[in-house]
Design a protein around this motif. Sequence first.
Motif, PDB file in Angstrom:
ATOM      1  N   SER B 221       0.832  -1.205   0.000  1.00  0.00           N
ATOM      2  CA  SER B 221       0.000   0.000   0.000  1.00  0.00           C
ATOM      3  C   SER B 221       0.864   1.251   0.000  1.00  0.00           C
ATOM      4  N   ILE B 222       2.180   1.087  -0.059  1.00  0.00           N
ATOM      5  CA  ILE B 222       3.099   2.235  -0.033  1.00  0.00           C
ATOM      6  C   ILE B 222       3.918   2.261  -1.324  1.00  0.00           C
ATOM      7  N   PRO B 223       4.595   3.394  -1.608  1.00  0.00           N
ATOM      8  CA  PRO B 223       5.305   3.532  -2.884  1.00  0.00           C
ATOM      9  C   PRO B 223       6.335   2.428  -3.126  1.00  0.00           C
ATOM     10  N   LEU B 224       6.490   2.085  -4.400  1.00  0.00           N
ATOM     11  CA  LEU B 224       7.413   1.016  -4.786  1.00  0.00           C
ATOM     12  C   LEU B 224       8.594   1.545  -5.581  1.00  0.00           C
ATOM     13  N   VAL B 225       9.721   0.858  -5.393  1.00  0.00           N
ATOM     14  CA  VAL B 225      10.979   1.229  -6.035  1.00  0.00           C
ATOM     15  C   VAL B 225      11.485   0.035  -6.821  1.00  0.00           C
ATOM     16  N   ILE B 226      12.103   0.287  -7.972  1.00  0.00           N
ATOM     17  CA  ILE B 226      12.720  -0.841  -8.662  1.00  0.00           C
ATOM     18  C   ILE B 226      14.016  -0.406  -9.346  1.00  0.00           C
ATOM     19  N   THR B 227      15.104  -1.094  -9.008  1.00  0.00           N
ATOM     20  CA  THR B 227      16.399  -0.783  -9.623  1.00  0.00           C
ATOM     21  C   THR B 227      17.092  -2.085 -10.013  1.00  0.00           C
ATOM     22  N   PRO B 228      16.759  -2.606 -11.210  1.00  0.00           N
ATOM     23  CA  PRO B 228      17.314  -3.893 -11.641  1.00  0.00           C
ATOM     24  C   PRO B 228      18.740  -3.775 -12.181  1.00  0.00           C
ATOM     25  N   ASN B 229      19.343  -4.943 -12.361  1.00  0.00           N
ATOM     26  CA  ASN B 229      20.596  -5.005 -13.093  1.00  0.00           C
ATOM     27  C   ASN B 229      20.303  -4.879 -14.587  1.00  0.00           C
ATOM     28  N   ALA B 230      21.367  -4.690 -15.356  1.00  0.00           N
ATOM     29  CA  ALA B 230      21.186  -4.650 -16.810  1.00  0.00           C
ATOM     30  C   ALA B 230      21.130  -6.089 -17.325  1.00  0.00           C
ATOM     31  N   GLY B 231      20.147  -6.830 -16.855  1.00  0.00           N
ATOM     32  CA  GLY B 231      20.010  -8.236 -17.246  1.00  0.00           C
ATOM     33  C   GLY B 231      20.738  -9.152 -16.288  1.00  0.00           C
ATOM     34  N   LEU B 232      20.843 -10.418 -16.685  1.00  0.00           N
ATOM     35  CA  LEU B 232      21.524 -11.390 -15.840  1.00  0.00           C
ATOM     36  C   LEU B 232      23.016 -11.372 -16.146  1.00  0.00           C
ATOM     37  N   PRO B 233      23.847 -11.502 -15.113  1.00  0.00           N
ATOM     38  CA  PRO B 233      25.288 -11.451 -15.356  1.00  0.00           C
ATOM     39  C   PRO B 233      25.776 -12.677 -16.125  1.00  0.00           C
ATOM     40  N   ARG B 234      26.823 -12.468 -16.888  1.00  0.00           N
ATOM     41  CA  ARG B 234      27.402 -13.536 -17.682  1.00  0.00           C
ATOM     42  C   ARG B 234      28.913 -13.355 -17.598  1.00  0.00           C
ATOM     43  N   SER B 235      29.612 -14.468 -17.570  1.00  0.00           N
ATOM     44  CA  SER B 235      31.063 -14.386 -17.460  1.00  0.00           C
ATOM     45  C   SER B 235      31.670 -14.444 -18.852  1.00  0.00           C
ATOM     46  N   GLU B 236      32.532 -13.455 -19.166  1.00  0.00           N
ATOM     47  CA  GLU B 236      33.189 -13.462 -20.463  1.00  0.00           C
ATOM     48  C   GLU B 236      34.662 -13.132 -20.256  1.00  0.00           C
ATOM     49  N   ASN B 237      35.499 -14.073 -20.570  1.00  0.00           N
ATOM     50  CA  ASN B 237      36.948 -13.911 -20.323  1.00  0.00           C
ATOM     51  C   ASN B 237      37.230 -13.468 -18.887  1.00  0.00           C
ATOM     52  N   GLY B 238      36.521 -14.057 -17.971  1.00  0.00           N
ATOM     53  CA  GLY B 238      36.781 -13.735 -16.569  1.00  0.00           C
ATOM     54  C   GLY B 238      36.140 -12.447 -16.114  1.00  0.00           C
ATOM     55  N   LYS B 239      35.485 -11.753 -17.039  1.00  0.00           N
ATOM     56  CA  LYS B 239      34.821 -10.501 -16.645  1.00  0.00           C
ATOM     57  C   LYS B 239      33.310 -10.720 -16.594  1.00  0.00           C
ATOM     58  N   THR B 240      32.653 -10.048 -15.641  1.00  0.00           N
ATOM     59  CA  THR B 240      31.204 -10.147 -15.592  1.00  0.00           C
ATOM     60  C   THR B 240      30.621  -9.127 -16.547  1.00  0.00           C
ATOM     61  N   VAL B 241      29.766  -9.583 -17.437  1.00  0.00           N
ATOM     62  CA  VAL B 241      29.139  -8.646 -18.365  1.00  0.00           C
ATOM     63  C   VAL B 241      27.627  -8.771 -18.304  1.00  0.00           C
ATOM     64  N   TYR B 242      26.961  -7.668 -18.669  1.00  0.00           N
ATOM     65  CA  TYR B 242      25.490  -7.637 -18.670  1.00  0.00           C
ATOM     66  C   TYR B 242      25.045  -7.275 -20.065  1.00  0.00           C
TER      67      TYR B 242
END
Lengths: 213, 800
Positions: B221-242
């Motif tokens: 019944s109170i205000p809602l907030v939403i701050t998602p990631n840029a999609g699901l994380p994926r590992s690429e060459n050891g780096k996390t990418v979205y």
Amino acid sequence: MIIDRKEALRYMGFGRNNPDERTLDMMEECIREAEKVMQPRNVYRRFRLKVDENDNISAGGLTFYSKNLAKNLTGCGEIIFFAATLGNGVDMLMNRYNKLSIAKAAVLQGVGAAAIEAYCNECQRALEEELKEEGLFLRPRFSPGYGDLPLTIQGEFLDVLAAYKTVGIILSDGGVMLPEKSVTAVMGISGENSRCHIEGCEICGKKDCAYRR
Amino acid sequence: MDIREELGRRIIFFDGGLGSLLQERGLKPGELPETWNLTKPEVLYDIHRAYLDAGADIILANTFGANGFKYDNLEEIVTAAVKNAKKAVADSGRKAYVALDMGPTGKLLKPMGTLDFEECVSVYADVVRYGVNAGADLILIETMSDTYELKAAVLAAKENSDLPVVATVVFDEHHKMLTGATPEVVVAMLEGLRVDAIGMNCGLGPKQMKPIFEIMARYASIPLVITPNAGLPRSENGKTVYDVGPEEFAEDMEELINMGAWMAGGCCGTTPSHIKALTERCSGISPKPLTGKDYTIVTSYSTAVELGGRPVIIGERINPTGKSKFKQALRDNNMEYILEEGVKQADSGAHILDVNVGLPEIDEPAMMRRTVYELQSVLPLPLQIDTTDPVAMEQAMRIYNGKPMINSVNGKEEIMRQIFPLVQKYGGTVVGLALDEAGIPDTTEGRLAVAKKIYDTAAEYGIKPKDIVIDALTMTMSTDNNSANITLDTVREIKAHGGRTVLGVSNISFGLPQREVINSGFFLMAMQAGLSAGIINPNARAMIQAYDTYCVLGGFDSQCMSYIEKYAVAEPTPVAQTVTSVKQAGKTVTGNLSLTDCIVKGLKEQAYKATKEELGTKDTMEIINGELVPALDIVGKGFEKGTVFLPQLLMSAEAAKAGFEAIKEYVSSQGTNQEKKATIVIATVKGDIHDIGKNIVKVLLENYGYDVIDLGKDVPPETVVDKVIETHAPLVGLSALMTTTVVSMEETIKKLHESAPWCKIMVGGAVLTQEYADMIGADFYGKDAMQSVYYAEELLNPAK
């Protein structure tokens, strides 16, 4: 995930001996209860790997020494850092029986240990399938505390994996992973299929271990 | 201007990810990002500016991981963070706000971890005070995975500032937080704590968040907030990418905003371009008007129970009234007894447990706090805190993990003024008894008038009708022929006005024979009248049968599935079954077993019965020394030889324990006390929380007649020393699992040697060896639990 009953009994200290019916009943009951509350999760990251001639291993921004692991990684160009957990629900269940039935708590310990192993094996098989498409192969899972890979490296592995945020594993001040039934491990990736078993005690130097096969 | 005034007028935008941007600018793995507030303020300034230019209305000061556990110079770090952000806002020429950002502490709270709840509150409180002093405009508590830590952070924020508080949590694809909480739990708890806006962040991308956000929107019944990631994380060459780019992100966010989000932004993987796309696409949307939701929900840390649909069972057994064993357990601090009562009711089908531990001669606030804490460490059921002591009530509500049920207020002015402020602060659903200064009205109208007074007074404290459950009061039938009718009419009327009701059912039959006959019938009638919850004994079969019947006939048991599952077996399963009593393999045991056999075979209930039978003919010492202890010895020897294994040893230990229990009951019924052997203090040392080994030792030592004082796990050296001095115990047992915690074992031993030189010390645990034990100065190393028993016997009972 299918929990290997034989493994669970081994963790309970039965070794190769046959359990009685009461223990078996209790084990099945514990498995049913544990399965209801388990929330298995895993996280992994893949890194380029360098192993120098002094058995120093570098990957994912970490450098550490382990002769046993270096041997295990021979011929690997990449490595996977891996963490898995059964989640808090199982801890809660163990908490309950720790207070209310110590026999059941002991059986649940064995069941939990076998369950997290089964889950890790399942994750590992999935990874193997994925790598197969790239023509690559996975080496056996190797965990901190195993052989000469120090347990203290666990915290760094967990940091690299952001394991609290991703799967909820936290390292207590005493160096214990929470939830209790959690595993960290590394697995080498190699272009050649050196026939390797998934799990095994043989490499470990702790020859007096009660759970040694 | 306060952000609260802008809420609902337009969509408010948060900024986006920070961590990956800092990494791009050279933050190394393992380097604490908040140190850059001091060493590279210009980098943070630039990032803030970029987000402000992209249209963010709120930027987060770089304080996510800043707390006293990580920083000695916390004040400096927090102050600099807020200053950097404020400077960026000032220079941008935009009207924007700076949020003090608080993430998880990095430690796990008790009971699962080692961090004390109040310590957690005070760690957050420091951050809040520094943030307020530095000029933060609001407090954002985010990326929370544990409701308990979340509650600590909210309390810290509200107790140390007047700033708006926004709280967001992480859900996974299974719609749960790491500690198991569902969206319903989170909404109920945070609304109860009266934060200004709630929502979710991190973990998932906007698409995966949609179904979870839908649930939040349904309940909030109170205000809602939403701050998602840029999609699901994926590992690429050891780096996390979205993978979700700015346009796609903005498109997905538009949908979420249309579903009711009033505040929106990004988390991991989002950049100023994402926020720019978001603000450009969505700033014109008008916020969806808030609607008050009428769900009555109480929760634990993981489970939500709704009142108002299918009737709810509140288990009444945790209550000393009329139970001498329970009273004794309270006096003895016997938590095990209370927990068993809880687990038994949960297994019998209770949805909520009433908790009443009031006894004139005990410290009720301390006992209530402990009972609530302990119950929450073994059961996921919501609790109903039942006390007339406002101090006990407040303390229990404070440490409760979730949104509790409060038992109770009534129409008395004084009581309402005591309890409602607590509900206003901590949240809860309150039972309101339909009685007041004038007593219990004997008409339906009279009770409804009191109910109205309760609703009205609650409203003064911002407590909505949905969070009031009226107890229509069950009066004894034997004193007034019309009792049930008045009660049931009151239930019907309240229900007709959209309210919720509860009844303590069993009072109806007071003074009558075979009370369950009447109780179950009345329960059925009350449910038919619209009762939301019955406070009953779920272990009583007739009550559960009445409940199951109503669920079938009332249409709450889809295709009668639950009923069939439970009753299809020829013999209905007994409702009251101790969980701790292991299903005995009755099939293998036939005929009359001796007490010794029962123990050797680990048959708990039979051992109890056999002991009871023998007590008629034999002396207690004869039973103990002639059967119980010899039986334990047989099993103990078998364990040593490798023919008996740990689970079997422990089942036998539990069977023996049941035998001793029978003796204890007998002895106390004779008005005497059973003598105990020496006192032994045991503990799992500081830093270590694996205590099963210590618990095994405890059960075995108790079986051998020792007075075991169990200090628990993660026990500081001083606590052990103090207890040993206080009791002058001749023996201490310490356990440690990890090499890392053997250090604190060594320290404990050293302190014991200094302050309690008479005391012998035995140690055990996975990493210990004889060598190790010698090195740290222990007197004895027990490689398994039986060894510690033998050592104690040798040391303290050498005659044997």
